[in-house]
Every structure is written in structure tokens, then in C-alpha cells.
Write an enzyme that holds these catalytic residues in place. Structure first.
Site, PDB file in Angstrom:
ATOM      1  N   GLU A   1      24.741  33.185  11.018  1.00  0.00           N
ATOM      2  CA  GLU A   1      24.850  31.735  11.262  1.00  0.00           C
ATOM      3  C   GLU A   1      26.289  31.223  11.317  1.00  0.00           C
TER       4      GLU A   1
ATOM      5  N   TYR B   1      28.690  31.807   9.073  1.00  0.00           N
ATOM      6  CA  TYR B   1      29.327  31.646   7.762  1.00  0.00           C
ATOM      7  C   TYR B   1      30.320  32.796   7.529  1.00  0.00           C
TER       8      TYR B   1
ATOM      9  N   ARG C   1      35.647  36.431  17.527  1.00  0.00           N
ATOM     10  CA  ARG C   1      35.875  35.000  17.749  1.00  0.00           C
ATOM     11  C   ARG C   1      36.686  34.371  16.614  1.00  0.00           C
TER      12      ARG C   1
ATOM     13  N   ARG D   1      21.216  39.269   5.558  1.00  0.00           N
ATOM     14  CA  ARG D   1      20.887  38.458   6.750  1.00  0.00           C
ATOM     15  C   ARG D   1      21.942  38.749   7.793  1.00  0.00           C
TER      16      ARG D   1
ATOM     17  N   HIS E   1      26.028  28.054  13.795  1.00  0.00           N
ATOM     18  CA  HIS E   1      25.754  26.612  13.807  1.00  0.00           C
ATOM     19  C   HIS E   1      26.478  25.912  14.955  1.00  0.00           C
ATOM     20  N   GLU E   2      27.589  26.475  15.399  1.00  0.00           N
ATOM     21  CA  GLU E   2      28.318  25.830  16.495  1.00  0.00           C
ATOM     22  C   GLU E   2      27.791  26.253  17.869  1.00  0.00           C
ATOM     23  N   ALA E   3      26.792  27.128  17.911  1.00  0.00           N
ATOM     24  CA  ALA E   3      26.243  27.584  19.198  1.00  0.00           C
ATOM     25  C   ALA E   3      25.651  26.400  19.961  1.00  0.00           C
TER      26      ALA E   3
ATOM     27  N   ARG F   1      10.996  30.123  14.646  1.00  0.00           N
ATOM     28  CA  ARG F   1       9.857  29.580  15.389  1.00  0.00           C
ATOM     29  C   ARG F   1       8.611  30.479  15.295  1.00  0.00           C
TER      30      ARG F   1
ATOM     31  N   ALA G   1      10.509  29.377   6.849  1.00  0.00           N
ATOM     32  CA  ALA G   1      11.029  28.439   5.857  1.00  0.00           C
ATOM     33  C   ALA G   1      10.316  27.106   6.040  1.00  0.00           C
TER      34      ALA G   1
ATOM     35  N   GLN H   1      13.158  16.494  11.432  1.00  0.00           N
ATOM     36  CA  GLN H   1      13.462  15.106  11.071  1.00  0.00           C
ATOM     37  C   GLN H   1      13.595  14.849   9.573  1.00  0.00           C
TER      38      GLN H   1
ATOM     39  N   ALA I   1      -0.254   7.310  10.719  1.00  0.00           N
ATOM     40  CA  ALA I   1      -0.232   6.551   9.457  1.00  0.00           C
ATOM     41  C   ALA I   1      -1.648   6.448   8.894  1.00  0.00           C
TER      42      ALA I   1
ATOM     43  N   GLN J   1      -0.162   7.364  18.961  1.00  0.00           N
ATOM     44  CA  GLN J   1       0.963   7.710  19.840  1.00  0.00           C
ATOM     45  C   GLN J   1       1.247   9.209  19.893  1.00  0.00           C
TER      46      GLN J   1
ATOM     47  N   LEU K   1      10.497   2.642  13.546  1.00  0.00           N
ATOM     48  CA  LEU K   1       9.301   3.385  13.154  1.00  0.00           C
ATOM     49  C   LEU K   1       9.351   4.794  13.720  1.00  0.00           C
TER      50      LEU K   1
HETATM   51  P1  FAD Z   1       0.012   4.413  16.304  1.00  0.00           P
HETATM   52  O1  FAD Z   1       0.306   5.821  16.606  1.00  0.00           O
HETATM   53  O2  FAD Z   1       0.400   3.389  17.279  1.00  0.00           O
HETATM   54  O3  FAD Z   1      -1.536   4.326  15.977  1.00  0.00           O
HETATM   55  C1  FAD Z   1      -2.240   3.105  15.857  1.00  0.00           C
HETATM   56  C2  FAD Z   1      -3.710   3.356  16.171  1.00  0.00           C
HETATM   57  O4  FAD Z   1      -4.455   2.202  15.834  1.00  0.00           O
HETATM   58  C3  FAD Z   1      -3.970   3.607  17.641  1.00  0.00           C
HETATM   59  O5  FAD Z   1      -4.691   4.818  17.784  1.00  0.00           O
HETATM   60  C4  FAD Z   1      -4.789   2.408  18.095  1.00  0.00           C
HETATM   61  O6  FAD Z   1      -5.715   2.742  19.099  1.00  0.00           O
HETATM   62  C5  FAD Z   1      -5.471   2.026  16.797  1.00  0.00           C
HETATM   63  N1  FAD Z   1      -5.909   0.637  16.732  1.00  0.00           N
HETATM   64  C6  FAD Z   1      -5.200  -0.493  17.003  1.00  0.00           C
HETATM   65  N2  FAD Z   1      -5.943  -1.580  16.744  1.00  0.00           N
HETATM   66  C7  FAD Z   1      -7.156  -1.148  16.306  1.00  0.00           C
HETATM   67  C8  FAD Z   1      -8.335  -1.790  15.855  1.00  0.00           C
HETATM   68  N3  FAD Z   1      -8.436  -3.112  15.775  1.00  0.00           N
HETATM   69  N4  FAD Z   1      -9.378  -1.034  15.485  1.00  0.00           N
HETATM   70  C9  FAD Z   1      -9.306   0.319  15.536  1.00  0.00           C
HETATM   71  N5  FAD Z   1      -8.205   0.974  15.944  1.00  0.00           N
HETATM   72  C10 FAD Z   1      -7.132   0.255  16.303  1.00  0.00           C
HETATM   73  N6  FAD Z   1       7.956   9.928  16.130  1.00  0.00           N
HETATM   74  C11 FAD Z   1       8.660  10.836  15.495  1.00  0.00           C
HETATM   75  O7  FAD Z   1       8.821  10.748  14.288  1.00  0.00           O
HETATM   76  N7  FAD Z   1       9.187  11.909  16.144  1.00  0.00           N
HETATM   77  C12 FAD Z   1       9.032  12.087  17.456  1.00  0.00           C
HETATM   78  O8  FAD Z   1       9.535  13.052  18.009  1.00  0.00           O
HETATM   79  C13 FAD Z   1       8.293  11.139  18.173  1.00  0.00           C
HETATM   80  N8  FAD Z   1       8.105  11.265  19.480  1.00  0.00           N
HETATM   81  C14 FAD Z   1       7.396  10.331  20.153  1.00  0.00           C
HETATM   82  C15 FAD Z   1       7.225  10.481  21.502  1.00  0.00           C
HETATM   83  C16 FAD Z   1       6.488   9.557  22.206  1.00  0.00           C
HETATM   84  C17 FAD Z   1       6.323   9.728  23.686  1.00  0.00           C
HETATM   85  C18 FAD Z   1       5.897   8.467  21.528  1.00  0.00           C
HETATM   86  C19 FAD Z   1       5.064   7.460  22.280  1.00  0.00           C
HETATM   87  C20 FAD Z   1       6.071   8.310  20.179  1.00  0.00           C
HETATM   88  C21 FAD Z   1       6.841   9.223  19.478  1.00  0.00           C
HETATM   89  N9  FAD Z   1       7.060   9.101  18.121  1.00  0.00           N
HETATM   90  C22 FAD Z   1       7.762  10.048  17.458  1.00  0.00           C
HETATM   91  C23 FAD Z   1       6.624   7.918  17.392  1.00  0.00           C
HETATM   92  C24 FAD Z   1       5.365   8.164  16.562  1.00  0.00           C
HETATM   93  O9  FAD Z   1       4.373   8.732  17.361  1.00  0.00           O
HETATM   94  C25 FAD Z   1       4.930   6.876  15.941  1.00  0.00           C
HETATM   95  O10 FAD Z   1       5.951   6.388  15.136  1.00  0.00           O
HETATM   96  C26 FAD Z   1       3.695   7.015  15.104  1.00  0.00           C
HETATM   97  O11 FAD Z   1       2.685   7.626  15.826  1.00  0.00           O
HETATM   98  C27 FAD Z   1       3.244   5.654  14.623  1.00  0.00           C
HETATM   99  O12 FAD Z   1       2.055   5.849  13.939  1.00  0.00           O
HETATM  100  P2  FAD Z   1       1.091   4.651  13.587  1.00  0.00           P
HETATM  101  O13 FAD Z   1      -0.074   5.289  12.973  1.00  0.00           O
HETATM  102  O14 FAD Z   1       1.809   3.610  12.816  1.00  0.00           O
HETATM  103  O15 FAD Z   1       0.726   3.950  14.959  1.00  0.00           O
HETATM  104  P1  NAP Z   2      14.047   2.612  20.155  1.00  0.00           P
HETATM  105  O1  NAP Z   2      14.603   3.881  19.673  1.00  0.00           O
HETATM  106  O2  NAP Z   2      14.227   1.402  19.336  1.00  0.00           O
HETATM  107  O3  NAP Z   2      14.655   2.349  21.594  1.00  0.00           O
HETATM  108  C1  NAP Z   2      14.369   1.225  22.333  1.00  0.00           C
HETATM  109  C2  NAP Z   2      15.278   1.176  23.571  1.00  0.00           C
HETATM  110  O4  NAP Z   2      14.951   0.034  24.313  1.00  0.00           O
HETATM  111  C3  NAP Z   2      16.722   1.125  23.234  1.00  0.00           C
HETATM  112  O5  NAP Z   2      17.385   2.010  24.116  1.00  0.00           O
HETATM  113  C4  NAP Z   2      17.113  -0.326  23.506  1.00  0.00           C
HETATM  114  O6  NAP Z   2      18.425  -0.221  23.984  1.00  0.00           O
HETATM  115  C5  NAP Z   2      16.106  -0.767  24.552  1.00  0.00           C
HETATM  116  N1  NAP Z   2      15.684  -2.160  24.424  1.00  0.00           N
HETATM  117  C6  NAP Z   2      15.283  -2.815  23.300  1.00  0.00           C
HETATM  118  N2  NAP Z   2      14.933  -4.077  23.601  1.00  0.00           N
HETATM  119  C7  NAP Z   2      15.082  -4.237  24.924  1.00  0.00           C
HETATM  120  C8  NAP Z   2      14.884  -5.320  25.821  1.00  0.00           C
HETATM  121  N3  NAP Z   2      14.440  -6.497  25.392  1.00  0.00           N
HETATM  122  N4  NAP Z   2      15.154  -5.152  27.127  1.00  0.00           N
HETATM  123  C9  NAP Z   2      15.613  -3.943  27.564  1.00  0.00           C
HETATM  124  N5  NAP Z   2      15.832  -2.892  26.768  1.00  0.00           N
HETATM  125  C10 NAP Z   2      15.560  -3.030  25.454  1.00  0.00           C
HETATM  126  O7  NAP Z   2      12.498   2.734  20.384  1.00  0.00           O
HETATM  127  P2  NAP Z   2      11.623   3.822  21.149  1.00  0.00           P
HETATM  128  O8  NAP Z   2      12.425   4.629  22.107  1.00  0.00           O
HETATM  129  O9  NAP Z   2      10.481   3.067  21.662  1.00  0.00           O
HETATM  130  O10 NAP Z   2      11.152   4.779  20.007  1.00  0.00           O
HETATM  131  C11 NAP Z   2      10.267   4.294  19.001  1.00  0.00           C
HETATM  132  C12 NAP Z   2      10.393   5.111  17.759  1.00  0.00           C
HETATM  133  O11 NAP Z   2       9.828   6.382  17.992  1.00  0.00           O
HETATM  134  C13 NAP Z   2      11.846   5.304  17.391  1.00  0.00           C
HETATM  135  O12 NAP Z   2      12.133   4.607  16.202  1.00  0.00           O
HETATM  136  C14 NAP Z   2      12.000   6.766  17.215  1.00  0.00           C
HETATM  137  O13 NAP Z   2      12.429   7.080  15.905  1.00  0.00           O
HETATM  138  C15 NAP Z   2      10.631   7.370  17.426  1.00  0.00           C
HETATM  139  N6  NAP Z   2      10.817   8.496  18.321  1.00  0.00           N
HETATM  140  C16 NAP Z   2      11.539   9.552  17.879  1.00  0.00           C
HETATM  141  C17 NAP Z   2      11.761  10.608  18.709  1.00  0.00           C
HETATM  142  C18 NAP Z   2      12.533  11.804  18.231  1.00  0.00           C
HETATM  143  O14 NAP Z   2      12.777  12.716  18.990  1.00  0.00           O
HETATM  144  N7  NAP Z   2      12.929  11.875  16.982  1.00  0.00           N
HETATM  145  C19 NAP Z   2      11.287  10.607  19.996  1.00  0.00           C
HETATM  146  C20 NAP Z   2      10.566   9.510  20.430  1.00  0.00           C
HETATM  147  C21 NAP Z   2      10.355   8.451  19.584  1.00  0.00           C
HETATM  148  P3  NAP Z   2      19.356  -1.456  24.328  1.00  0.00           P
HETATM  149  O15 NAP Z   2      18.998  -2.521  23.324  1.00  0.00           O
HETATM  150  O16 NAP Z   2      20.727  -0.920  24.190  1.00  0.00           O
HETATM  151  O17 NAP Z   2      19.013  -1.808  25.724  1.00  0.00           O
HETATM  152 FE1  SF4 Z   3       8.840  21.302  10.095  1.00  0.00          FE
HETATM  153 FE2  SF4 Z   3       9.536  18.801  10.834  1.00  0.00          FE
HETATM  154 FE3  SF4 Z   3       8.496  19.318   8.420  1.00  0.00          FE
HETATM  155 FE4  SF4 Z   3      10.967  20.109   8.981  1.00  0.00          FE
HETATM  156  S1  SF4 Z   3      10.257  18.007   8.880  1.00  0.00           S
HETATM  157  S2  SF4 Z   3       9.402  21.306   7.951  1.00  0.00           S
HETATM  158  S3  SF4 Z   3      10.727  20.713  11.091  1.00  0.00           S
HETATM  159  S4  SF4 Z   3       7.472  19.553  10.400  1.00  0.00           S
END
Ligand code: FAD
Ligand code: NAP
Ligand code: SF4
Length: 678
Positions: free
Chosen positions: A172, A174, A183, A222, A260-262, A296, A318, A347, A392, A419, A662
């Protein structure tokens, strides 16, 4: 020791491993992972509980996070060190907790070398690492000798503390790795120059630890089998080093991949499963000691395949054991669907460590908090409604049910996941599927009543003692001239495949979702994460070492499916707020696909000519067929007010509570904590 009774699908995984002087109960090595609990004496009871849970879960051999042999070897000021006899008793808590459950444990000795984030760092030569502001002091001959003696002293103390052995960290990038690679080693004395002299430091450490600790002490080395940096080791030098390390007294050789720098991802979620195993397999014929494959490997079928192929004798995991302490027990019983799979997001584990926070796990918030977040049986079981089956709500419903409550889970969609059902469609995020699978199994096992395709209303929530609202988020609507045009699309419609997207597209918003949508739209065909050869070509990885040192070759630029602009209003390069250990991967991947990322953008309007913007004040028209809005989210929480008005006991979690910042880490942790207190 006879073979553990195990599911017939995993004969290799559960075969004992005879090391000559002791036998490991199976082939699972819990790889070294810094948790942050190593750094303070007060945290050792927590560290002991963390290891004990995984030992109880059936792991064969464990390795602690890295302990420095002296202050020169610190990763950061005051990081975990084992160099004094008075430090031994705290470690005995850890070793006895592990031994009580029949597992064995080694202490990892890690000298950070030029990766130490402090001014006392040392290295073979005074060459600064590109990822560290400090320039190391080149070790003199006396300094080299002092580092070797420090390693031996730590190994002796580890033995006194009851460890079954040590792992010497030689990869890694170190200190030991810095000695082995041209290097970072420009010396021309007996510790540098040709390969034999460069590896002498590592060999001497192994030889002297073996002499000092005797023959019945596990000594894992290692070894960096693939440096993934320019001027790393050539393959014949890797083999030569492995043979010299074996001859010096190593019991086991573990695989190290990438400095780590790769600039190649090695453990992120987009790295294909077991992507580096063939480099371990290549070494297999050249040494007799057991070899460990890493990186992985996260599910039992992958592990079994690696072992059955003869590539390695053990598998190291791990993070998968952070995610599920019962991984081994579940595999042994064939209950694979119940495994809470590590999705390799980094994360809550690595990102936390890099931010000087205690590690945990996105899918298992109890990780490293075993004594603090507990799920005791409910003193008086209640009837609980959870509304929303995103992560959630799923976490909350399953923990509450596990505690003995009677839980009903309402979900408006026709499947669980919220989501995550969108996230798992992103190329490179296929692992997110496993989390949905895990929760699906848990809902059944914990007898949660699941009401799909049911949008809960206040009326439906009568008769429950507590109501948990986990109704998530809705995409933020954005208004500018032309934003109501049907060619302006929402990200959820795009990812769900409900709408078609043209060949030229602008993405409004460059947060995590904007980046993910760009990945989704830039790829075509099979995701490289599911095609190891394609992934290696894209990142320039050469496990056959055909071209250069370090296992690198020229990366091949992948074909881009579309012309894409990724936009944000904030000035500067988009992506600055992405994860500490993974943001650079997303930025590099999109750059390779020709995605143009622009900051300082104001949206002027959209019409048949395209999207009119100003970029840092200069007008531009982006000729696009579609716009995809990824402008963040707002809470979806329509039920709280009427329920509270009716005097109901309501808890609001996840995106429903707060949409800003969120992520799934907060959503799952909050769901679990609320359920732990119900
Ligand atoms: P949601 O996932 O929005 O779930 C809410 C649920 O409630 C939905 O299924 C909806 O249908 C249901 N619902 C709403 N109203 C009602 C009702 N009245 N009755 C019954 N059901 C209802 N997060 C990360 O940490 N890492 C990532 O890499 C990451 N990548 C992402 C990539 C994408 C493309 C997207 C879209 C999100 C990503 N996220 C990521 C964000 C992450 O998925 C959300 O933060 C997380 O799923 C939020 O969970 P939640 O349960 O609060 O809400
Ligand atoms: P986000 O990270 O808050 O990004 C929202 C983007 O929209 C920003 O680029 C913002 O940039 C822009 N924006 C906000 N208000 C706007 C407006 N009124 N008009 C135009 N642009 C606007 O939210 P997200 O991308 O929806 O992600 C949601 C959550 O999911 C994040 O908190 C993230 O942690 C999580 N997530 C994580 C990963 C991951 O790989 N770890 C991947 C996907 C999602 P400007 O304000 O500069 O325009
Ligand atoms: Fe695996 Fe992500 Fe949990 Fe780390 S935070 S152990 S990478 S699921």
C-alpha cells in the site's frame, strides 16, 4: 482440528488450514482495518467488543488495524502505537475476547513511512508523497537499524499481549513498500540499488521477528503484488521478494494491491468483485506458504470460487465483516440471503477514518459501536406502523421487529427499496441491489407485515401505538424559462426508464445524483463493474505485467454513449463534495467519457436551440436534446401534521425528516436508532 460442519456449497471456505504449529478453523481472514478505536486506551473495551462479535461469528483469523512500532511510523500524531510494555495490558482485553470465541488474532505492525501525516516521518529517500504535504527525512544507516529493532520490539510485545502473531504491513505504499520500489528508494547503500538490496529491509524485519518470537508465532507478510504506480515492482521482483520473505520465516503471505497514491480504484464499489485475484494466483506456484487473496471479495460464492480455483488458500475480508459480523456463520449455515453485504461505498468506514472520525458501516451502524447501539428485547411489545420502505423505513421496521414489536410496513410503490431502486441502476453501483435483497429477507424472517402498493393515509394508521414516518424525499423542482418543456426530465423518470433521453444532454445539478445520472447516461452496454477485462482496460491495470513496472498499462478511453454537460451554479469544479475516498473515481470516470463538468453556471432558458446559460458570466448555448434535473431534493412528509394534530405518537426519520445532506448512511442509522429506542 476437523472440518467445521458447513453448507455443502462451501467446502473450501470451511476447510481448516494447518499452519504446522496451529490450525485455523476456516479460510476467512478478517483483514486489517483501521477503525479509530486503536488510538486511545479508553477505547480498547469497545475494540475488544468489536472483535469479539466477529470472532463469535466464526472468523478463523483476524488482523487488527495497524499499530505503529514507534513515533516515526505514526499514521498521524498520537495514532495507535505498541512500543512500550505498559501498553500491553489493554491489548490483552482484545486477545482474550477473541480467544474466548475460538478465533485467532494477529496484530498488524504498520510503519506509515512517507504517508505519515506529521513532520517526524521517515522514508528510504527524501521524496514527498503526492498525497501528503510533509517531505520525509531520509533514514541514515542507524535510522534503518532503529526501525527494524522497533518492528521486532512490537512483535515481542504483541506476543506478550497474547496475540497469535503479527502481520507486517509491506504494501500500500507504506515504509516497507517504499524500500522495495525504485519509485521511492533512490539509495545506493546496502538498503537500496538493485532489487535484492531494496527488499533487504523487509526481509531483515521478517527474519528478526521470527528469531525473536519463535517458530510457533503466526507471521503474516502483506506483500504488494501490484503497486499500480510508475516505478513500482516488476513481476520477477515480486516473485523474488515473496520467496525471500518465505525463506526469512513468514507463515502466510497476504496480498496487497495498489499504493494509496495510485490513480486506480482498488476497493471502491465500481471495482469488479475479486478483480485482482489472478495476481495472487500468479504467485501461487512460486511459494509454499499459504497465500491470501484480497479486495472486493464480499460474498461466500465469490470466496469459494477463489479458493476452489486454487488462486489462494485464504480470503481476506475487512469491510464485509464490518457490514455483517455474522458473515461466516451465515455462510456456514447456507443462509447467504441473510448476509448484510458490504456495498463497498466507503462512506462510513474509510471516509470516516480519513476525516479522523470513528469508523462504522453504512449498512450496519452498530459496527464499531457494539457497546453503544444495542437492540435489546422490547420490555413491552407494541404495535408499530412504519410508513415508507426506503432504507430508513426498512432499517427501522427490521430492528423494531427483531426486538419483538409487531410491525406493519406500508409502501406506496410495488416494491421495497425507495431510492435504492434507482441507485442500483447506476453502472458501478450494482452492489446496492444486495442491500435491498438483505432487507427483503429480513422482513420475511422478522415477520414484518408488508403492505406494498399501499399509500398510507392518516386513517390507515389508527390502532398503532407508534407511527414512524419514513416517506423520504421528492426531487426539487427548478424553474427557468422553458423548464416546463417536456424535454426537461426528472432524474427519477430517467433512471426508472420511464422516459427516453437523446444523444446530447445537460444535467442540471452536480451533486451525488447528478454524477450518478451522468454515469448512467454516459455508459452503454455491460457495466465495466460486471466485466473485469473491460474494467482493467479502462483503468490501465495489467495483472500480467506485460508492459511496465507496477502492473500498469495505458488506459483505454471508453466509448461515450452521449455528449453530456454536467452543470452546477456554484463556482469551481463540480464534485468537490463527493466522498473523500471515492469522489476522484467518479470525476475520473466521467472525464474519461468526455463529460464536460462546468461550475459557475446560471440557467437562462431552454428552447429548440438548446440550453442557454452563462458560465462565469459568459453567455453560452449548449446544443442539447434534453435536460435532466438533478437539483437536490425536498422532504416528503405530508402525514406528520395530521397525525400530530390527532395526538398520535409520531417519529420522523430519513429524508422525510430532513432532505438536506441526506444519504443512506444517515437514513439507516436514524432508522436503527429510533427502532432501538421504541
Ligand atoms: P426514500 O428512499 O425516498 O424512501 C421513501 C419511501 O417512502 C419510498 O419508497 C416511497 O415510495 C415511500 N412512501 C412515500 N410516501 C408514502 C406513503 N404515504 N405511504 C407509503 N409509502 C410512502 N446515498 C448514499 O448514501 N450513497 C450513495 O451512493 C447514494 N447513491 C444514490 C444514487 C441515486 C441515483 C439516488 C437516487 C440516491 C442515492 N443515494 C445514495 C441516496 C439514498 O438512496 C437516500 O438517501 C436514501 O434512500 C433515503 O432513504 P429514505 O428511506 O429516507 O427515503
Ligand atoms: P446534492 O448533493 O445536494 O446536489 C444537488 C445539486 O443541485 C447541487 O449540484 C446544486 O448545485 C444543485 N441545485 C440545488 N438547488 C438548485 C436549484 N434550485 N436550481 C439548480 N440547481 C440546484 O443532492 P443530490 O445530488 O440530489 O444527492 C442527494 C443525496 O444523495 C446527497 O446528499 C448525497 O449524499 C446522496 N448521494 C450520495 C452519493 C455518493 O456517491 N456518495 C451518490 C448519490 C447521492 P448548485 O447549488 O451549485 O447549483
Ligand atoms: Fe462496506 Fe460501505 Fe459499510 Fe464500509 S461503509 S463496510 S464500504 S458497506
Amino acid at each position: 482440528m476437523t472440518a467445521e460442519p458447513a453448507h455443502p456449497r462451501y467446502p473450501h471456505l470451511f476447510a481448516p488450514l494447518d499452519l504446522g504449529f496451529c490450525t485455523l478453523r476456516n479460510r476467512v481472514l478478517m483483514g486489517s482495518m483501521h477503525t479509530g478505536l486503536e488510538d486511545h486506551a479508553r477505547d480498547f473495551p469497545k475494540l475488544a467488543a468489536y472483535f469479539a462479535e466477529r470472532a463469535e461469528g466464526g472468523v478463523g483469523l483476524m488482523v487488527t488495524g495497524g499499530f505503529a512500532p514507534n513515533v516515526r511510523g505514526w499514521l498521524k500524531p498520537m495514532s495507535g502505537t505498541l512500543s512500550m510494555p505498559w501498553q500491553v495490558p489493554r491489548h490483552r482485553r482484545v486477545t482474550s475476547a477473541v480467544h474466548a470465541h475460538g478465533a485467532r488474532i494477529c496484530l498488524q505492525i504498520l510503519h506509515a513511512g512517507r504517508y505519515g501525516y506529521h513532520p517526524l516521518q521517515v522514508a528510504p529517500s527524501a521524496i514527498k508523497a503526492p498525497i501528503n504535504p510533509f517531505t520525509p527525512k531520509a533514514l541514515g544507516t542507524g535510522g534503518v537499524e532503529r526501525q527494524i529493532r522497533a518492528f521486532v520490539r512490537t512483535a515481542r510485545l504483541a506476543r506478550d499481549a497474547g496475540y497469535d502473531g503479527v502481520e507486517v504491513m509491506g504494501s500500500e505504499g507504506y515504509l516497507l513498500n517504499e524500500f522495495t520500489a525504485p519509485r521511492t528508494n533512490r539509495r545506493d547503500d546496502e538498503w537500496g540499488g538493485d532489487a535484492t538490496r531494496r527488499m533487504r529491509f523487509a526481509v531483515e524485519i521478517v527474519r528478526r521477528i521470527r528469531d525473536a518470537c519463535g517458530p510457533d508465532f503466526i507471521l503474516i507478510y502483506r506483500l504488494s503484488m501490484l503497486d499500480l504506480v510508475d516505478d513500482g515492482l516488476a513481476w520477477d521482483e515480486v516473485v523474488q521478494q515473496a520467496q525471500a520473505i518465505e525463506a526469512a520465516g513468514a507463515t502466510i503471505i497476504n496480498t496487497g494491491i495498489g499504493w494509496h497514491e495510485a490513480r486506480v480504484p482498488t476497493i471502491a464499489t465500481s471495482v469488479p468483485r475479486a478483480a485482482f485475484v489472478d495476481v495472487t494466483a500468479r504467485l501461487r506456484p512460486h511459494v509454499r506458504v499459504p497465500l491470501v487473496a484480497t479486495n472486493r471479495i464480499n460474498m461466500p460464492d465469490v470466496a469459494e470460487r477463489v479458493l476452489a480455483s486454487g488462486a489462494a488458500d485464504m480470503v481476506s475480508m475487512a469491510r464485509p465483516l464490518l457490514a455483517d459480523p455474522q458473515w461466516v456463520a451465515k455462510a456456514r449455515a447456507g443462509r447467504v440471503d441473510e448476509i448484510n453485504t458490504c456495498i463497498a461505498c466507503n462512506q462510513a468506514c474509510l471516509d470516516h477514518v480519513f476525516e479522523n472520525r470513528r469508523a462504522s458501516c453504512l449498512v450496519n451502524p452498530r459496527a464499531c459501536h457494539e457497546t453503544e447501539l444495542v437492540y435489546p428485547p422490547a420490555p413491552s411489545p407494541k404495535r408499530i406502523a412504519v410508513v415508507g420502505a426506503g432504507v430508513a423505513g426498512l432499517a427501522c421496521a427490521t430492528v423494531a421487529a427483531q426486538r419483538g414489536h409487531t410491525v406493519t410496513l406500508f409502501e406506496a410503490a410495488d416494491d421495497i427499496g425507495g431510492q435504492f431502486n434507482l441507485a442500483r441502476r447506476i453502472p458501478g453501483k450494482e452492489e446496492f441491489d444486495e442491500t435491498v435483497r438483505y432487507f427483503r429477507t429480513r422482513l420475511e424472517r422478522d415477520r414484518v407485515e408488508l403492505k406494498l402498493a399501499t399509500r398510507a393515509t392518516p386513517d390507515m394508521l389508527h390502532g398503532f401505538d407508534d407511527v414512524v414516518l419514513a416517506t423520504g424525499v421528492l426531487p426539487r423542482e427548478v424553474e427557468f424559462p422553458g423548464s416546463s418543456d417536456p424535454r426537461v426530465l426528472r432524474y427519477d423518470d430517467v433512471l426508472a426508464g420511464r422516459v427516453a433521453v437523446g444523444p446530447r444532454v445537460a444535467i442540471v445539478g452536480a451533486g451525488g445524483i447528478g454524477f450518478d445520472v451522468a454515469e448512467f447516461l454516459a455508459h452503454e452496454g455491460v457495466s465495466p463493474s460486471l466485466d473485469t477485462d473491460a474494467w482493467r482496460r479502462e483503468w490501465g491495470v495489467d495483472t500480467q505485467y506485460t508492459d511496465t513496472r507496477g502492473g500498469l498499462r495505458a488506459p483505454e478511453r471508453p466509448a461515450a454513449a452521449r455528449a453530456i454537460w454536467l452543470l452546477q451554479r456554484t463556482p469551481g469544479k463540480p464534485g468537490a463534495r463527493l466522498g473523500k475516498t471515492t469522489g476522484w473515481i467518479h470525476r475520473a470516470s466521467l472525464k474519461a467519457r468526455g463529460v464536460q463538468a462546468l461550475g459557475g453556471v446560471q440557467y437562462v432558458g431552454f428552447d429548440d436551440a438548446g440550453l442557454h446559460v452563462t458560465v462565469d458570466g459568459t453567455p453560452r448555448t449548449l446544443e442539447v436534446d434534453n435536460i435532466v434535473l438533478c437539483a437536490g431534493q425536498v422532504s416528503n412528509n405530508p402525514l406528520e401534521a395530521p397525525l400530530r394534530a390527532a395526538g398520535r405518537a409520531v417519529h420522523v426519520i430519513g429524508g422525510a425528516e430532513l432532505a438536506a445532506e441526506l444519504d443512506a448512511k444517515r437514513a439507516i442509522a436514524q432508522g436503527s436508532r429510533v427502532a432501538a429506542a421504541l
